[in-house]
Scaffold this motif. Structure first.
Motif, short mmCIF file in Angstrom:
data_model
loop_
_atom_site.label_atom_id
_atom_site.label_comp_id
_atom_site.label_asym_id
_atom_site.label_seq_id
_atom_site.Cartn_x
_atom_site.Cartn_y
_atom_site.Cartn_z
N LEU A 55 -99.54 -0.16 33.60
CA LEU A 55 -99.44 1.29 33.45
C LEU A 55 -99.47 1.92 34.83
CD1 LEU A 55 -99.61 3.83 31.51
CD2 LEU A 55 -102.10 3.65 31.79
N TYR A 56 -98.52 2.83 35.10
CA TYR A 56 -98.41 3.49 36.40
C TYR A 56 -98.82 4.96 36.23
CZ TYR A 56 -95.97 -0.67 38.01
OH TYR A 56 -95.66 -1.96 38.35
N VAL A 57 -99.91 5.33 36.92
CA VAL A 57 -100.53 6.64 36.74
C VAL A 57 -100.38 7.46 38.02
CG1 VAL A 57 -102.66 7.85 36.21
CG2 VAL A 57 -102.22 5.62 35.17
N PRO A 58 -99.66 8.60 37.98
CA PRO A 58 -99.57 9.47 39.17
C PRO A 58 -100.84 10.29 39.31
CG PRO A 58 -98.28 10.40 37.37
CD PRO A 58 -98.85 9.10 36.86
N GLY A 59 -101.49 10.17 40.45
CA GLY A 59 -102.77 10.84 40.68
C GLY A 59 -102.61 12.14 41.45
N GLY A 60 -103.28 13.20 41.00
CA GLY A 60 -103.15 14.52 41.61
C GLY A 60 -103.89 14.65 42.93
N ASN A 61 -103.98 15.90 43.39
CA ASN A 61 -104.52 16.21 44.70
C ASN A 61 -106.03 16.02 44.76
OD1 ASN A 61 -104.15 18.84 42.97
ND2 ASN A 61 -105.95 19.19 44.24
N PRO A 62 -106.56 15.81 45.97
CA PRO A 62 -108.00 15.94 46.18
C PRO A 62 -108.36 17.42 46.31
CG PRO A 62 -106.96 15.40 48.24
CD PRO A 62 -105.86 15.44 47.21
N ALA A 63 -109.61 17.77 46.10
CA ALA A 63 -110.04 19.16 46.25
C ALA A 63 -111.35 19.21 47.02
CB ALA A 63 -110.19 19.81 44.87
N PRO A 64 -111.59 20.31 47.76
CA PRO A 64 -110.77 21.51 47.85
C PRO A 64 -109.40 21.23 48.48
CG PRO A 64 -112.51 21.56 49.50
CD PRO A 64 -112.81 20.42 48.59
N ASP A 65 -108.39 21.88 47.94
CA ASP A 65 -107.01 21.53 48.26
C ASP A 65 -106.69 21.54 49.75
OD1 ASP A 65 -105.18 21.71 45.52
OD2 ASP A 65 -107.02 22.87 45.43
N PHE A 66 -107.09 22.59 50.45
CA PHE A 66 -106.60 22.81 51.81
C PHE A 66 -107.59 22.41 52.91
CE2 PHE A 66 -104.56 26.41 49.31
CZ PHE A 66 -103.42 25.69 49.03
N ALA A 67 -108.77 21.96 52.54
CA ALA A 67 -109.82 21.70 53.53
C ALA A 67 -110.13 20.22 53.62
CB ALA A 67 -111.08 22.49 53.16
N THR A 68 -109.71 19.58 54.70
CA THR A 68 -109.95 18.15 54.87
C THR A 68 -111.28 17.85 55.55
OG1 THR A 68 -108.75 18.15 56.97
CG2 THR A 68 -107.49 17.64 54.98
N ASP A 69 -111.82 18.81 56.28
CA ASP A 69 -113.04 18.52 57.04
C ASP A 69 -114.26 18.36 56.15
OD1 ASP A 69 -112.92 21.22 56.39
OD2 ASP A 69 -114.04 21.87 58.15
N VAL A 70 -114.19 18.78 54.89
CA VAL A 70 -115.33 18.61 53.98
C VAL A 70 -115.15 17.39 53.07
CG1 VAL A 70 -115.86 21.07 54.00
CG2 VAL A 70 -114.37 20.15 52.21
N ARG A 71 -114.06 16.66 53.25
CA ARG A 71 -113.80 15.44 52.47
C ARG A 71 -113.06 14.43 53.35
NH1 ARG A 71 -108.47 16.12 51.25
NH2 ARG A 71 -107.68 18.23 50.83
N GLU A 72 -113.73 13.95 54.37
CA GLU A 72 -113.13 13.00 55.31
C GLU A 72 -112.74 11.70 54.60
OE1 GLU A 72 -112.27 13.47 58.32
OE2 GLU A 72 -113.16 15.45 58.64
N GLY A 73 -111.71 11.06 55.14
CA GLY A 73 -111.27 9.79 54.59
C GLY A 73 -109.99 9.93 53.78
N PRO A 74 -109.47 8.81 53.24
CA PRO A 74 -108.22 8.83 52.49
C PRO A 74 -108.34 9.35 51.07
CG PRO A 74 -109.04 6.59 52.65
CD PRO A 74 -109.93 7.44 53.51
N ASN A 75 -109.57 9.60 50.60
CA ASN A 75 -109.78 10.24 49.29
C ASN A 75 -109.11 9.49 48.13
OD1 ASN A 75 -109.29 13.49 50.87
ND2 ASN A 75 -111.12 12.23 50.80
N LEU A 76 -109.37 8.19 48.04
CA LEU A 76 -108.78 7.39 46.96
C LEU A 76 -109.40 7.76 45.61
CD1 LEU A 76 -108.68 3.89 48.69
CD2 LEU A 76 -106.82 5.53 48.42
N TYR A 77 -108.62 7.69 44.48
CA TYR A 77 -107.19 7.36 44.45
C TYR A 77 -106.34 8.61 44.30
CZ TYR A 77 -108.61 2.52 43.62
OH TYR A 77 -109.17 1.28 43.74
N SER A 78 -106.80 9.76 44.78
CA SER A 78 -105.97 10.96 44.72
C SER A 78 -104.70 10.74 45.55
CB SER A 78 -106.74 12.16 45.26
OG SER A 78 -106.93 12.06 46.66
#
Length: 595
Positions: free
Chosen positions: A307-330
């Motif tokens: 099964l192939y599942v398309p994964g949506g965005n990480p959140a908060p959408d526009f702020a990467t400094d509060v969620r460092e890393g590749p944010n798997l599996y988003s």
């Protein structure tokens, strides 16, 4: 005189307070009516549709493939080649029809034969099914069965419930063994009898009070129904994937698409997963891991049971400094064992998402003329990807819409304009594949966005269950950034060599393209745009063969099927919703054919 002025002022204040109170009490209805009024004004000066085609200067036009194996019909369990029994026709999401009664020689004679009106103003982007002599589609609250030749209503089943958010959308149903399955905007999955529309069972896969919903079009195979929850743009909501027993609705397995934490609910046996929180790095208090939800549909390879599942965005959408890393599996396509939910692999498509560039549409699994087994993926980031499924190697990454400032970082207080925007690229419909010409087709949105980032402490202070983008504007219409003015947009259709990733031709429209793309053995491809324009193009060169405005934004299913030996086309039209300024009209399905 002063007395009457004071009385008038007091009356205005009282009426204003009453209106504000009613708006607060009925907030969802206020948002829907208010957005409809605003979009009516925005769409007032809509221009006529235009389409311009460009053929690549490669010196060689697309030619029919010599491989007969790649062109062999694929069917979904329960359907024939003349049917359209799943969201993307086949479980592998190819969307190709071997019907050729309507073709490049007679497509100019197409007529609208009949139209069914749902009488609802709604975000109508439902996929369409045609199977066993019935045309099936859904809105947020209803599921419909109509005659695929006459548009006569067979049955209509209404569901009365409170949706999780004001965005009333649903992307379609699934069929298996005489039953239909759909998700709802309060995070349930419902099953119905195909012939009568009678409800058989219901199962909750989320919590609508947290903002969780299930608008995706499920797929069904081998006694199971596959669907995930949406809501990954709301603080605290985590994407999960489920398999349900088709007969009973019992949850067979559950898979968290982003790391599960202590206190997160368990609704079914967990699929084996190596995922942990190490790829996120959310260190700021008040910033929970959020995102990775699904909201379109899915793909399954019956040959491998994957099964192939398309994964949506990480959140908060526009702020990467509060969620460092590749944010798997988003931002990934996650590959699971369909029977057990066990993790098998993943393709990280959007390495570090700060533009709200979900991997949203279902990917296509195709066998190319060159003998490769390719995973074709088109996210919201404006590119078409091809992966070799035998080696997992990236074969190509082709830009297929306008690209601007895609690498520019977002800085607090500084507006950044980027393309494709947060509602650009490929949205809820993915690629289609023509095995005769070895071409992948994709429809795209060109609409750019400006984002101004808010400080991290304000991002952390957002309440759970609320929209969580990191955009500094207080205008609710700009929650996901400020889109460019209405009509400063476009749509693209690309025809791309499935082996090399080189485009053969491309067509630009003056309205975004979000409908399904449907190529056929007749040498034609069907699609529509958000201006209500429906087009038929020659698959070999993109030449326009037919076009007509069908009155209502086309943002859902475009399918073709055969009834009593006669080929028909069905089009979902009349998308009216918060984010898109379109013609205000009720949701309808039109059936086209040759008189």
């Amino acid at each position: 005189m002063r007395f009457w002025l004071r009385a008038l002022l007091a009356a205005i204040v009282i009426v204003g307070i009453a209106i504000a109170g009613l708006s607060y009490a009925y907030w969802d209805q206020t948002v829907l009516l208010g957005s409809m009024a605003i979009n009516y004004v925005r769409y007032w000066s809509a221009p006529a549709g235009t389409l311009e085609t460009e053929v690549a200067q490669t010196g060689a036009a697309a030619q029919p493939s010599a491989s007969t194996a790649s062109a062999s019909p694929q069917t979904t369990p329960g359907g024939t080649e003349g049917d359209w029994p799943s969201y993307n026709k086949t479980l592998t999401s190819n969307r190709f029809s071997h019907l050729s009664q309507i073709n490049r020689t007679n497509a100019d004679k197409l007529k609208v034969l009949c139209t069914y009106d749902t009488r609802q103003y709604t975000g109508f982007n439902s996929g369409l099914l045609e199977i066993n002599g019935a045309l099936i589609f859904v809105t947020a609250f209803d599921i419909f069965s109509i005659d695929p030749s006459t548009c006569h209503e067979n049955w209509r089943t209404h569901e009365d419930y409170v949706p999780a958010t004001p965005q009333e959308v649903n992307r379609g149903a699934a069929y298996l063994d005489g039953m239909l399955f759909r998700g709802t905007q309060d995070a349930r999955v419902l099953a119905y009898d195909f012939k009568t529309g009678k409800r058989i069972w219901e199962t909750a896969i989320g919590d609508s009070k947290k903002g969780e919903s299930a608008p995706a079009a499920p797929i069904a195979w081998n006694g199971l129904v596959f669907i995930g929850n949406a809501g990954g743009d709301l603080k605290g909501v985590k994407g999960r994937m489920y398999a349900l027993d088709a007969k009973t609705g019992k949850i067979v397995w559950e898979f968290y698409l982003v790391p599960k934490a202590e206190g997160d609910p368990t609704r079914g046996p967990p699929g084996a997963s190596p995922l942990n929180a190490s790829t996120w790095g959310n260190s700021l208090q008040g910033v929970p891991i959020t995102g990775g939800a699904t909201w379109t549909s899915y793909t399954l390879d019956p040959d491998t049971g994957l099964l192939y599942v398309p994964g949506g965005n990480p959140a908060p959408d526009f702020a990467t400094d509060v969620r460092e890393g590749p944010n798997l599996y988003s931002g990934s396509v996650v590959v699971l064992d369909a029977m057990t939910g066990a993790y098998k692999n993943h393709f990280k498509i959007v390495p570090k998402d700060w533009h709200d560039w979900d991997v949203s549409g279902a990917p296509a699994i195709i066998k190319t003329a060159g003998g490769k087994k390719v995973l074709s993926v088109a996210p919201k980031d404006g590119h078409l990807y091809g992966f070799d499924l035998d080696t997992n190697a990236l074969l190509y990454r082709l830009p297929v819409t306008r690209m601007e400032n895609e690498d520019a970082p977002f800085v607090v207080g500084k507006p950044v304009h980027f393309c494709p925007g947060s509602i650009g690229g490929a949205e809820w419909n993915g690629p289609a594949y023509d095995p005769q010409l070895n071409l992948v087709f994709i429809g795209e949105v060109e609409w750019c966005t400006t984002v101004t980032l808010m400080p991290a402490e304000k991002i952390a202070a957002v309440a759970p269950g609320q929209p969580w983008a990191g955009e500094a504007s207080i205008n609710p219409f700009n929650t996901w950034g400020k889109s460019d003015p209405t009509f400063d947009w476009a749509g693209w259709t690309y025809a791309v060599d499935a082996d090399t990733g080189a485009w053969r031709w491309r067509a630009k429209t003056n309205y975004p393209i979000q409908s399904g793309m449907t190529p056929t053995a007749g040498g034609i491809v069907f699609f529509g745009d958000m201006g209500g324009n429906f087009y038929v193009l020659d698959t070999a060169n993109g030449r326009k063969l037919w076009g007509q405005n069908l009155r209502g934004a086309i943002g859902g299913g475009v399918i073709t099927y055969s009834v009593n030996g006669t080929q028909k086309i069905a089009v979902a039209k009349g998308l009216t919703e918060i984010l898109w300024p379109t013609e205000i009209t009720t949701a309808k399905v039109s059936i086209l054919g040759l008189e």
